[in-house]
Design an enzyme around this catalytic site. Structure first.
Site, PDB file in Angstrom:
ATOM      1  CB  SER A   1      -2.965   5.959  10.269  1.00 23.53           C
ATOM      2  OG  SER A   1      -2.933   5.764   8.882  1.00 23.53           O
ATOM      3  CE  LYS A   2      -8.783  10.174   8.522  1.00 25.57           C
ATOM      4  NZ  LYS A   2      -9.897  11.080   8.508  1.00 25.57           N
ATOM      5  NE  ARG A   3      -2.190   8.655   6.178  1.00 20.96           N
ATOM      6  CZ  ARG A   3      -2.910   9.488   6.944  1.00 20.96           C
ATOM      7  NH1 ARG A   3      -3.976  10.067   6.451  1.00 20.96           N
ATOM      8  NH2 ARG A   3      -2.542   9.746   8.179  1.00 20.96           N
ATOM      9  CG  ASP A   4      -2.240   0.825   9.325  1.00 23.09           C
ATOM     10  OD1 ASP A   4      -1.730  -0.136   8.745  1.00 23.09           O
ATOM     11  OD2 ASP A   4      -1.786   1.381  10.347  1.00 23.09           O
TER      12      ASP A   4
ATOM     13  CB  SER B   1      -7.592   1.084   9.473  1.00 27.44           C
ATOM     14  OG  SER B   1      -7.382   1.977   8.423  1.00 27.44           O
TER      15      SER B   1
END
Ligand code: GLU
Ligand code: ZN
Length: 491
Positions: free
Chosen positions: A260-263, A266
């Site tokens: 996810s973008k929030r990872d 990433s």
């Protein structure tokens, strides 16, 4: 087969920081355009004022520049379809929405959120499809007048055709969506703001995009867009053709969940800060769904461009593997021209990342040690810990290394080594001979003999080749550090 008519687009929304999934999409579009000698359009989908930011827009441009993914039309370079920021194209979308309404491809929907929720729940309970039920498709004059008296503000909804939509996905093959699964959808908000569902295909049509390569998460919007394209062709918006679609596989992160973008893993900024090379990072990201060949993991962007075909993209989810990403980057670092490597490290060596004062940086020492460091770093930021012994007054002492290397008898060994180093010619070979000879006097093999010397001088048990390091450090500083270690051992 080159095809200069290819027009692809990269069209991110400027929300948050650029992430690796987005970079993969940009890369595949860029490689496809460059492979064909076609055009990459860079479009900014900033129609959501509540979520978009100027800062994020700047970061996107900066990321593309850093990655070397150049675009042929878009912000800063302009082009025949300017402007390329959707926030500057609003009138155009409103005009298209009006035409769609007029031609009957769209209609006003007066349903309130509560009404929609209620009907959705009821449909669900009855085991029926729970999307929009088409209630406002035909609203008579009387009902319309009533809604207006009730001061309902309608949205604009697109009328999906009552037949299945079939298209051939470049990655997944033929796909069919039946009408129950693709209900009529909103294209303009009640406040008049056009939505992604409208502006994305409208711009693809106006900008004459031939291939849409994007993440699998957008697959469900494709049948709607295909239907919208057909309607646009009928009302004379765009050139009347529908682009081909290719949906790139999901990228999985830890625990087999979608990355996810929030990872934290990433965030592109993280890779830049750690000192990944653009070629290393892009090489790795290209492997998320594609490969050059079964036996070649490491390649340049030129090689990728020469070979890239979207038909070779694999539909299966790809796993993001940080270790592999690092290994590939290390490989690219080893392949650098030595001078380029030395230059690329300089930002890390000149504060503020380093743990020494900026004026302690010594260019000549760095130039001399750089060739020995090039094979030892995974990312450029690793360089500081490898060479800090050159720029610190005293080595950064790692306690675990000290305990491991300083055994009984280490003081005797260090004293002998010191005496021999004081006499030795100052080059790596002679330094090595001195340490070997000191070890022999104490019945120690080279590995055992060099450990206390290394820790005394660099602070750590592991590091760059020792004798070259001492040569660069110089005799005087080497002897001073051995003396300091002896004093510490004497306690
Ligand atoms: N702005 C959309 C997004 O970032 C683009 C989707 C597309 O490529 O069609 O998700
Ligand atoms: Zn309605």
């Amino acid at each position: 087969m080159a095809n200069a008519n290819v027009r692809v687009r990269f069209c991110p929304s400027p929300t948050g920081n650029p992430h690796v999934g987005l970079v993969r999409t940009a890369l595949f579009n860029w490689a496809f355009a460059r492979h064909h000698g076609g055009t990459l359009v860079f479009r900014i989908e900033d129609t959501d004022a509540a979520r978009d930011s100027e800062e994020s827009y700047e970061q996107l441009l900066d990321a593309m520049r850093w990655l070397g993914l150049d675009w042929d039309e878009g912000p800063e370079v302009g082009g025949p379809h300017a402007p390329y920021r959707q926030s500057q194209r609003m009138d155009l979308y409103k005009d298209v929405a009006a035409k769609l309404l007029e031609a009957g491809h769209a209609y006003y929907c007066y349903c309130t959120t509560e009404e929609l929720d209620e009907r959705r729940e009821a449909a669900r309970a009855a085991g029926k499809p729970s999307g929009y039920d088409g209630k406002c498709r035909e609203v008579g004059a009387e009902l319309k007048a009533q809604y207006e008296r009730e001061d309902r503000k309608p949205i604009v909804r697109f009328r999906m055709p009552d037949e299945a939509i079939t298209f051939t996905d470049l990655v997944r093959g033929e796909l069919t969506f039946t009408p129950e699964n693709v209900p009529d959808f909103g294209i303009v908000r009640a406040n008049g703001a056009p939505l992604y569902t409208l502006v994305n295909p409208v711009d693809d049509a106006l900008m004459e995009i031939t291939h849409v390569l994007r993440g699998e998460d957008l697959l469900s919007s494709t049948p709607r867009q295909v239907a919208l394209y057909r309607a646009l062709a009928q009302i004379g918006v765009g050139n009347g053709s529908t682009p081909s679609f290719g949906h790139l596989p999901y990228v999985m992160g830890e625990g087999n969940k979608k990355l996810s973008k929030r990872d934290p893993q990433s965030s592109l900024n993280l890779y830049r800060e750690r000192g990944f090379l653009r070629e290393g990072l892009l090489n790795y990201l290209s492997l998320l769904g594609w490969s050059l060949s079964a036996d070649q993991d490491i390649f340049t962007m030129d090689e990728m461009v020469a070979a890239f075909d979207v038909k070779d993209v694999n539909a299966n989810p790809a796993r993001f593997d940080l270790k592999k990403c690092e290994a590939i980057n290390a490989d690219h670092i080893r392949r650098m021209d030595p001078k380029a490597f030395a230059d690329a490290c300089t930002p890390w060596l000149r504060a503020p990342h380093a743990n020494w004062a900026p004026e302690k940086f010594d260019q000549a020492a760095w130039d001399a040690i750089a060739p020995h460091a090039q094979t030892r770093v995974t990312v450029l930021s690793d360089i500081t810990a490898n060479v800090d012994f050159l720029f610190l007054d005293e080595p950064a002492r790692d306690e675990a290394s000290w305990t491991k290397a300083m055994k009984e008898g280490s003081d005797a060994l260090l004293r002998t080594a010191r005496a021999k180093l004081a006499e030795a010619e100052w080059n790596a070979d002679a330094i090595k001979a001195a340490v070997v000879a000191a070890g022999e006097e104490h019945g120690l093999k080279l590995g055992k003999a060099q450990a206390p010397v290394r820790v005394a001088v660099t602070g750590r048990t592991v590091g760059l080749p020792l004798f070259e390091s001492l040569e660069v450090l110089g005799r005087e500083r080497t002897l001073t550090r051995i003396d300091a270690a002896l004093a510490k051992l004497a306690g």
